[in-house]
Design a protein around this motif. Structure first.
Motif, PDB file in Angstrom:
ATOM      1  N   GLY A  17      18.117 -25.588 -12.266  1.00 44.83           N
ATOM      2  CA  GLY A  17      16.899 -26.309 -12.611  1.00 44.83           C
ATOM      3  C   GLY A  17      15.770 -25.980 -11.658  1.00 44.83           C
ATOM      4  O   GLY A  17      15.890 -25.131 -10.761  1.00 44.83           O
ATOM      5  N   ASN A  18      14.655 -26.664 -11.877  1.00 44.08           N
ATOM      6  CA  ASN A  18      13.461 -26.453 -11.051  1.00 44.08           C
ATOM      7  C   ASN A  18      12.789 -27.786 -10.760  1.00 44.08           C
ATOM      8  O   ASN A  18      12.542 -28.575 -11.676  1.00 44.08           O
ATOM      9  N   GLU A  19      12.530 -28.050  -9.488  1.00 40.76           N
ATOM     10  CA  GLU A  19      11.741 -29.221  -9.059  1.00 40.76           C
ATOM     11  C   GLU A  19      12.115 -30.475  -9.844  1.00 40.76           C
ATOM     12  O   GLU A  19      11.240 -31.181 -10.366  1.00 40.76           O
ATOM     13  N   MET A  20      13.403 -30.774  -9.896  1.00 39.05           N
ATOM     14  CA  MET A  20      13.835 -31.915 -10.712  1.00 39.05           C
ATOM     15  C   MET A  20      13.453 -33.258 -10.083  1.00 39.05           C
ATOM     16  O   MET A  20      13.571 -34.298 -10.716  1.00 39.05           O
ATOM     17  N   LEU A  27      -4.624 -19.118 -15.896  1.00 40.47           N
ATOM     18  CA  LEU A  27      -4.235 -20.292 -15.109  1.00 40.47           C
ATOM     19  C   LEU A  27      -4.039 -19.922 -13.647  1.00 40.47           C
ATOM     20  O   LEU A  27      -3.383 -18.926 -13.348  1.00 40.47           O
ATOM     21  N   ILE A  28      -4.556 -20.727 -12.797  1.00 40.39           N
ATOM     22  CA  ILE A  28      -4.466 -20.655 -11.328  1.00 40.39           C
ATOM     23  C   ILE A  28      -4.510 -19.204 -10.807  1.00 40.39           C
ATOM     24  O   ILE A  28      -3.658 -18.774 -10.055  1.00 40.39           O
ATOM     25  N   GLU A  29      -5.582 -18.509 -11.215  1.00 43.65           N
ATOM     26  CA  GLU A  29      -5.760 -17.129 -10.736  1.00 43.65           C
ATOM     27  C   GLU A  29      -6.571 -17.170  -9.439  1.00 43.65           C
ATOM     28  O   GLU A  29      -7.694 -16.652  -9.361  1.00 43.65           O
ATOM     29  N   VAL A  69      -0.959 -15.079 -11.387  1.00 42.75           N
ATOM     30  CA  VAL A  69      -0.853 -16.521 -11.155  1.00 42.75           C
ATOM     31  C   VAL A  69      -0.568 -16.732  -9.669  1.00 42.75           C
ATOM     32  O   VAL A  69       0.534 -16.416  -9.207  1.00 42.75           O
ATOM     33  N   ILE A  70      -1.580 -17.235  -8.916  1.00 45.14           N
ATOM     34  CA  ILE A  70      -1.461 -17.349  -7.446  1.00 45.14           C
ATOM     35  C   ILE A  70      -0.646 -16.164  -6.880  1.00 45.14           C
ATOM     36  O   ILE A  70       0.410 -16.356  -6.284  1.00 45.14           O
ATOM     37  N   ALA A  71      -1.211 -14.995  -7.041  1.00 44.00           N
ATOM     38  CA  ALA A  71      -0.388 -13.782  -6.876  1.00 44.00           C
ATOM     39  C   ALA A  71      -1.023 -12.749  -5.952  1.00 44.00           C
ATOM     40  O   ALA A  71      -2.249 -12.674  -5.828  1.00 44.00           O
ATOM     41  N   ASP A  94      12.205 -20.959  -2.468  1.00 46.10           N
ATOM     42  CA  ASP A  94      11.932 -20.112  -3.629  1.00 46.10           C
ATOM     43  C   ASP A  94      10.600 -20.335  -4.317  1.00 46.10           C
ATOM     44  O   ASP A  94      10.377 -19.777  -5.401  1.00 46.10           O
ATOM     45  N   GLU A  95       9.700 -21.093  -3.695  1.00 48.80           N
ATOM     46  CA  GLU A  95       8.281 -21.067  -4.067  1.00 48.80           C
ATOM     47  C   GLU A  95       7.482 -21.379  -2.812  1.00 48.80           C
ATOM     48  O   GLU A  95       7.663 -22.448  -2.216  1.00 48.80           O
ATOM     49  N   TRP A  96       6.610 -20.478  -2.422  1.00 53.47           N
ATOM     50  CA  TRP A  96       5.690 -20.755  -1.323  1.00 53.47           C
ATOM     51  C   TRP A  96       4.481 -19.860  -1.475  1.00 53.47           C
ATOM     52  O   TRP A  96       4.570 -18.750  -1.996  1.00 53.47           O
ATOM     53  N   GLY A 136      11.043 -19.596 -14.641  1.00 52.21           N
ATOM     54  CA  GLY A 136      10.187 -20.669 -14.111  1.00 52.21           C
ATOM     55  C   GLY A 136      10.949 -21.291 -12.988  1.00 52.21           C
ATOM     56  O   GLY A 136      12.109 -20.940 -12.742  1.00 52.21           O
ATOM     57  N   GLY A 137      10.309 -22.148 -12.322  1.00 54.88           N
ATOM     58  CA  GLY A 137       9.090 -22.897 -12.523  1.00 54.88           C
ATOM     59  C   GLY A 137       9.241 -24.007 -13.580  1.00 54.88           C
ATOM     60  O   GLY A 137      10.282 -24.209 -14.213  1.00 54.88           O
ATOM     61  N   ASN A 138       8.150 -24.768 -13.664  1.00 49.27           N
ATOM     62  CA  ASN A 138       8.109 -25.889 -14.607  1.00 49.27           C
ATOM     63  C   ASN A 138       8.417 -25.425 -16.027  1.00 49.27           C
ATOM     64  O   ASN A 138       8.946 -26.189 -16.845  1.00 49.27           O
ATOM     65  N   PHE A 139       8.080 -24.181 -16.343  1.00 46.50           N
ATOM     66  CA  PHE A 139       8.328 -23.642 -17.687  1.00 46.50           C
ATOM     67  C   PHE A 139       9.795 -23.767 -18.080  1.00 46.50           C
ATOM     68  O   PHE A 139      10.125 -24.071 -19.228  1.00 46.50           O
ATOM     69  N   ALA A 150       6.681 -25.029  -1.125  1.00 44.09           N
ATOM     70  CA  ALA A 150       5.496 -25.494  -0.393  1.00 44.09           C
ATOM     71  C   ALA A 150       4.295 -24.634  -0.743  1.00 44.09           C
ATOM     72  O   ALA A 150       4.392 -23.400  -0.759  1.00 44.09           O
ATOM     73  N   TYR A 151       3.188 -25.293  -1.045  1.00 47.32           N
ATOM     74  CA  TYR A 151       1.919 -24.609  -1.282  1.00 47.32           C
ATOM     75  C   TYR A 151       0.886 -25.216  -0.346  1.00 47.32           C
ATOM     76  O   TYR A 151       0.854 -26.425  -0.147  1.00 47.32           O
ATOM     77  N   TYR A 152       0.048 -24.360   0.212  1.00 51.74           N
ATOM     78  CA  TYR A 152      -0.940 -24.819   1.185  1.00 51.74           C
ATOM     79  C   TYR A 152      -2.331 -24.362   0.764  1.00 51.74           C
ATOM     80  O   TYR A 152      -2.480 -23.344   0.091  1.00 51.74           O
ATOM     81  N   PRO A 200       7.998 -35.963 -10.875  1.00 54.29           N
ATOM     82  CA  PRO A 200       7.747 -36.721 -12.106  1.00 54.29           C
ATOM     83  C   PRO A 200       7.051 -35.880 -13.180  1.00 54.29           C
ATOM     84  O   PRO A 200       7.101 -36.226 -14.366  1.00 54.29           O
ATOM     85  N   TRP A 201       6.381 -34.793 -12.792  1.00 52.99           N
ATOM     86  CA  TRP A 201       5.715 -33.927 -13.772  1.00 52.99           C
ATOM     87  C   TRP A 201       6.704 -33.068 -14.551  1.00 52.99           C
ATOM     88  O   TRP A 201       6.367 -32.487 -15.573  1.00 52.99           O
ATOM     89  N   GLN A 202       7.942 -32.998 -14.073  1.00 50.90           N
ATOM     90  CA  GLN A 202       8.909 -32.074 -14.660  1.00 50.90           C
ATOM     91  C   GLN A 202       9.421 -32.632 -15.982  1.00 50.90           C
ATOM     92  O   GLN A 202       9.804 -33.801 -16.048  1.00 50.90           O
ATOM     93  N   LEU A 250       7.726 -15.565  -2.799  1.00 46.04           N
ATOM     94  CA  LEU A 250       6.281 -15.736  -2.837  1.00 46.04           C
ATOM     95  C   LEU A 250       5.914 -16.040  -4.287  1.00 46.04           C
ATOM     96  O   LEU A 250       6.210 -15.255  -5.195  1.00 46.04           O
ATOM     97  N   ALA A 251       5.297 -17.203  -4.505  1.00 45.93           N
ATOM     98  CA  ALA A 251       4.973 -17.610  -5.872  1.00 45.93           C
ATOM     99  C   ALA A 251       3.472 -17.445  -6.096  1.00 45.93           C
ATOM    100  O   ALA A 251       2.698 -18.024  -5.359  1.00 45.93           O
ATOM    101  N   GLN A 252       3.147 -16.648  -7.112  1.00 38.03           N
ATOM    102  CA  GLN A 252       4.004 -15.871  -7.988  1.00 38.03           C
ATOM    103  C   GLN A 252       3.707 -14.396  -7.755  1.00 38.03           C
ATOM    104  O   GLN A 252       3.069 -14.071  -6.763  1.00 38.03           O
TER     105      GLN A 252
END
Ligand code: AHR
Length: 493
Positions: A167-170, A311-313, A349-351, A287-289, A70-73, A239-241, A173-175, A343-345
């Motif tokens: 870690g990831n996206e520390m 999820l997020i397909e 999942v957004i793939a 490492d995520e875009w 992960g990711g948030n996982f 970054a996600y757009y 606040p959602w983490q 490229l995430a993921q």
């Protein structure tokens, strides 16, 4: 028809393209692992339960490195749950996606998959609910040859995992286990120290901002690097757009935001370098875009605890694919400082790769610009000096209608370019006079009469790259026509 010109000159060197720029990301989320890369009952599954139809497309996509798990996982993950006999592994509630994690796939299974798929792993450790000790043990489990508790539990050859994310996206606040920059910086430094005490050869990525719009963006990087500069090699960016409403023009210009994001992180890292009188430079691990329609995600939040929720397909259109190609141009334009990209993921999942359980695998439209850039964008990135008309956008002001970069190698030069005009072709004149030995060119492009066209299981090749008329080269000048709303690759040899 609009007119634009470019100059490509080997003297305009940006830097060597690190092949890891073309990495991807496998998270224990939705159907990326289960019924994505792993589905023991599938007709194409090998003896280890991994879908070979998926592995074949992963190889075609050309990703050399894959971030995991992960990711948030990862911020609520106990890696020890995923080792030992599968039947004994606990079933856990994953807090990030409120899913049931069976732990059938753990680090050992992932390594088996990675080796067979020909990719290097990039491992993230949990700095949300856990910390130094679990991270240190995981490095010992993965990388020590044997003779210690954790390495003997692994058995067999060490995995030799080189790149590790602290870690990831520390900052988010959602983490689970979200931290302030000061809190994160301390735990990152001490965890880095312990991990390197186990294996001094590893490379470490500190968490940067989850996106450029975070209220702490800039100050987060500065605070973390003031504390951790000596301890880490990279700072991450995510970054996600997406297209907002019908504002396709702004969406086609989002690479300007990625450019600014990268340049601001570089400026911040170099400021800390100056203050600290350091000689080493911190590089960026983007490492995520991707394109991600996050506005649709709200309704997908998992309230029932399911094992493999869809999820997020997101289904990617021609427009989305052109944007993915443009984001790769932005990464290449910063090849001197961005060394890793994911490229995430990777699957579902957004793939770029989609599957049906028990059924088909197919390429999304975005697969194509990624695979072609990963294949042909190897060598030295070159700045292209462009003269082009502007197109107006509501979010980014006037932007050049053409965005481009070139990559040179012993085989010649490849120009990657997008035409952001919704309606007009662009007649492109490329000055190649400083490369007199180049005389033949081919032109591949992704475009369509319907910019919303997509690939599906039923029509897997509805969107695919097309070969355009060979560009003409005369007197060191190349002429090509870029269709409206298109991603283009011109190979000159
Ligand atoms: O890729 C989906 C999610 O986006 C990741 O888990 C997280 O790191 C990011 O917010």
């Amino acid at each position: 028809m609009l007119n634009a010109s470019l100059t490509v000159d080997p003297a305009y060197t940006i830097g060597t393209v690190d092949p890891r720029l073309y990495g991807s990301f496998v998270e224990h989320m939705g159907r990326c692992v289960y019924t994505g890369i792993y589905e023991p009952g599938h007709p194409s599954a090998n003896g280890d339960g991994f879908r070979q139809d998926v592995a074949e497309l992963v190889r075609e996509l050309g990703v050399p490195i894959v971030r995991y798990p992960g990711g948030n996982f990862v911020s609520n993950y106990r890696w020890e749950d995923g080792i030992g006999p599968v039947a004994d592994r606990p079933r856990r509630l994953d807090l990030a996606w409120r899913s049931l994690e069976t732990n059938e796939v753990g680090v050992g299974e992932f390594m088996t998959w990675a080796r067979a798929a020909g990719v290097d792993p990039m491992m993230a450790v949990n700095l949300g609910t856990r910390g130094l000790e679990a991270a240190r043990d995981l490095v010992e489990y993965c990388n020590l040859p044997g003779g210690t508790y954790w390495s003997d539990l692994r058995g067999g050859d060490p995995y030799g995992i080189k790149v590790w994310c602290l870690g990831n996206e520390m900052d988010g606040p959602w983490q689970t286990g979200h931290k302030t920059a000061e809190e994160y910086a301390r735990i990152a430094v001490e965890t880095a120290k312990a991990m390197r005490q186990v294996d001094p050869s590893i490379e470490l990525v500190a968490c940067g901002s989850s996106n450029r719009a975070m209220p702490t963006f800039g100050s987060w990087e500065a605070t973390v690097l003031k504390e951790a500069y000596e301890a880490v090699d990279y700072i991450s960016a995510h970054a996600y757009y997406q297209q907002h409403g019908d504002d396709r023009a702004s969406f086609l210009a989002v690479a300007t935001d990625m450019d600014a994001f990268i340049e601001e992180v570089v400026a911040t890292a170099d400021h800390v370098r100056a203050v600290k009188r350091q000689s080493k430079r911190i590089h960026i691990s983007f490492d995520e875009w991707n394109v991600w329609y996050q506005s649709r995600f709200v309704g997908e939040t998992n309230l029932e605890v399911e094992q493999t929720p869809r999820l997020i397909e997101d289904v990617y259109s021609v427009t989305d694919a052109v944007v993915v190609g443009n984001l790769l141009i932005s990464l290449l334009r910063h090849a001197d400082r961005v060394k890793i990209g994911c490229l995430a993921q990777l699957v579902n999942v957004i793939a770029p790769i989609m599957t049906e359980p028990g059924g088909a695998v197919w390429k999304q439209a975005s697969f194509h610009p990624f695979a072609l850039t990963a294949r042909y964008g190897q060598g030295t990135a070159l700045q292209t000096v462009a003269s082009a008309p502007s197109v107006p956008t509501s979010l980014y002001g006037d932007v050049p209608v053409i965005d481009s970069v070139a990559v040179s190698s012993p085989d010649g030069v490849v120009i990657f370019a997008v035409n952001r005009s919704l309606d007009d072709s662009v007649a492109l004149d490329v000055d190649l006079r400083s490369l007199p030995s180049l005389s033949a060119a081919s032109h591949t492009a992704l475009f369509d009469d319907d910019p919303d066209a997509v690939n599906t299981a039923a029509s897997p090749d509805r969107v695919a790259p097309k070969t355009v008329d060979d560009p003409k080269i005369d007197g060191g000048r190349l002429q090509a026509v870029l269709p409206p709303l298109s991603w283009n690759m011109i190979r000159v040899s």
